[in-house]
Scaffold this motif. Structure first.
Motif, mmCIF file in Angstrom:
data_model
loop_
_atom_site.group_PDB
_atom_site.id
_atom_site.type_symbol
_atom_site.label_atom_id
_atom_site.label_comp_id
_atom_site.label_asym_id
_atom_site.label_seq_id
_atom_site.Cartn_x
_atom_site.Cartn_y
_atom_site.Cartn_z
ATOM 1 N N MET A 1 0.847 -1.192 0.000
ATOM 2 C CA MET A 1 0.000 0.000 0.000
ATOM 3 C C MET A 1 0.887 1.249 0.000
ATOM 4 S SD MET A 1 -2.793 1.291 2.845
ATOM 5 C CE MET A 1 -3.677 -0.260 2.777
ATOM 6 N N THR A 2 0.548 2.237 -0.818
ATOM 7 C CA THR A 2 1.288 3.491 -0.819
ATOM 8 C C THR A 2 0.854 4.346 0.361
ATOM 9 O OG1 THR A 2 -0.380 4.551 -2.206
ATOM 10 C CG2 THR A 2 1.449 3.454 -3.323
ATOM 11 N N GLU B 1 -9.808 7.424 -2.347
ATOM 12 C CA GLU B 1 -8.548 6.934 -1.766
ATOM 13 C C GLU B 1 -8.815 5.750 -0.843
ATOM 14 O OE1 GLU B 1 -4.497 8.390 0.480
ATOM 15 O OE2 GLU B 1 -6.334 9.548 0.836
ATOM 16 N N ARG B 2 -9.854 5.851 -0.019
ATOM 17 C CA ARG B 2 -10.189 4.756 0.898
ATOM 18 C C ARG B 2 -10.514 3.480 0.114
ATOM 19 N NH1 ARG B 2 -13.930 7.124 3.082
ATOM 20 N NH2 ARG B 2 -15.739 6.162 2.080
ATOM 21 N N GLU B 3 -11.302 3.605 -0.943
ATOM 22 C CA GLU B 3 -11.660 2.433 -1.747
ATOM 23 C C GLU B 3 -10.432 1.820 -2.399
ATOM 24 O OE1 GLU B 3 -14.585 3.901 -4.444
ATOM 25 O OE2 GLU B 3 -16.218 3.842 -2.977
ATOM 26 N N TYR B 4 -9.514 2.660 -2.863
ATOM 27 C CA TYR B 4 -8.287 2.124 -3.454
ATOM 28 C C TYR B 4 -7.493 1.345 -2.413
ATOM 29 C CZ TYR B 4 -4.019 1.744 -6.157
ATOM 30 O OH TYR B 4 -2.916 1.234 -6.805
ATOM 31 N N PHE C 1 -11.782 -0.639 -5.034
ATOM 32 C CA PHE C 1 -11.755 0.369 -6.090
ATOM 33 C C PHE C 1 -12.174 -0.295 -7.400
ATOM 34 C CE2 PHE C 1 -9.430 3.542 -8.757
ATOM 35 C CZ PHE C 1 -9.846 4.697 -8.139
ATOM 36 N N ALA C 2 -13.420 -0.073 -7.806
ATOM 37 C CA ALA C 2 -13.950 -0.764 -8.995
ATOM 38 C C ALA C 2 -13.556 -0.012 -10.262
ATOM 39 C CB ALA C 2 -15.457 -0.867 -8.905
#
Length: 302
Positions: A1-2, A293-296, A301-302
């Motif tokens: 995770m970045t 950002e949270r979904e990624y 993240f669809a």
């Protein structure tokens, strides 16, 4: 995770939002209310007594930073090659203008300075002396630990001689105190209906084609990511469903994350100027960007 993004707001977003320019404290209050932790300003427009603010203004500035727990991010400045109409600035004069703003940015606690150089063309090719101005100030920027970062702004795309010139300068000098600022308006892929307080007509579209969007592919960000030090999160209109009508934020956020960018996203609203609208629009953008950002990060993240 970045790493996570840092969220800020440019006070320019709120110009005329009350029907007149809001006070400095008003801007601090609205920025903090979004949950942002950074504040970006226009030096000439928002520092009382620029470039030498008085003690009373400086005391207010630092008191507001403390009260609202905001961090100074970027100060925007200009190197005006035509400040005198009969000639351009000399290298010494241009370098002095840049040094003046570095001194002020340091006094106010900023770590980034966006110098806007005079341009020679509609695609924003900067005047030839820009390198000399910057090079003469690299030691001062290092002393103050400030990064000078001209912005990549529509109608200039990423794949362009302007960007190549800035990168060549970084590579030639090896400096850590000059980098790129990306304005997300370069990713706009749908025409605007308003540009600030101006309704856009066909004549404006013909003469300023960038208003229709230059639609840079967000994937191109990965090619320059290691040189990018700051992002102005330009936008114009986000609807009640948190859909941006002009900027494709999902591929933009995806590219930033995959590139490992974890710096500032500083909201810069340039949509319709109407009372209270910018305040609401900036809030919407922060909800949208944090959601993406949270979904990624969560892998949804669809």
């Amino acid at each position: 995770m970045t790493g996570s993004f840092k969220y800020g707001v440019s006070t320019y977003s709120y110009v005329n939002d009350y029907g007149s320019i809001m006070t400095l404290e008003d801007a601090f209050d609205h920025i903090a209310d979004t949950g942002a932790t950074g504040i970006e300003i226009l030096g000439e427009g928002q520092v009382e007594g620029y470039p030498e603010p008085g003690k009373e203004w400086l005391d207010l500035w630092f008191a507001l930073l403390d009260r609202y727990q905001l961090e100074p991010t970027n100060m925007c400045s200009w190197v005006d090659m035509r400040i005198t109409l009969n000639r351009n600035l000399t290298v010494e004069e241009g370098a002095a203008e840049l040094a003046r703003d570095l001194h002020l940015a340091h006094r106010l606690g900023f770590k980034f300075l966006r110098p806007k150089f005079g341009v020679l063309s509609h695609d924003l090719i900067p005047e030839a002396n820009w390198e000399a101005y910057v090079e003469r100030n690299l030691d001062l920027a290092a002393k103050y630990d400030i990064v000078m970062c001209p912005e990549i702004h529509a109608p200039t795309p990423i794949k362009h001689q302007v960007v190549d010139g800035y990168i060549d300068f970084i590579e030639r000098t090896g400096t850590k105190h000059f980098g790129l600022m990306v304005d997300t308006g370069i990713f706009q892929n749908k025409p605007l209906t308003h540009w600030g307080s101006h309704q856009i007509n066909e004549e404006a579209r013909k003469h300023m084609e960038f208003l229709n969007g230059i639609a840079v592919n967000p994937e191109e960000f990965l090619d320059i990511a290691k040189y990018v030090v700051f992002i102005q999160a330009k936008f114009h209109d986000i609807d009640e469903n948190l859909e941006d009508l002009h900027i494709p934020w999902k591929p933009v956020i995806s590219a930033l994350k995959r590139a490992g960018y974890s710096g500032w996203l500083s909201s810069e609203y340039e949509g319709l100027r109407a009372p209270w609208r910018a305040i609401d629009q900036v809030r919407r953008q922060h909800v949208l960007l944090r959601k993406l950002e949270r979904e990624y990060d969560e892998g949804t993240f669809a």
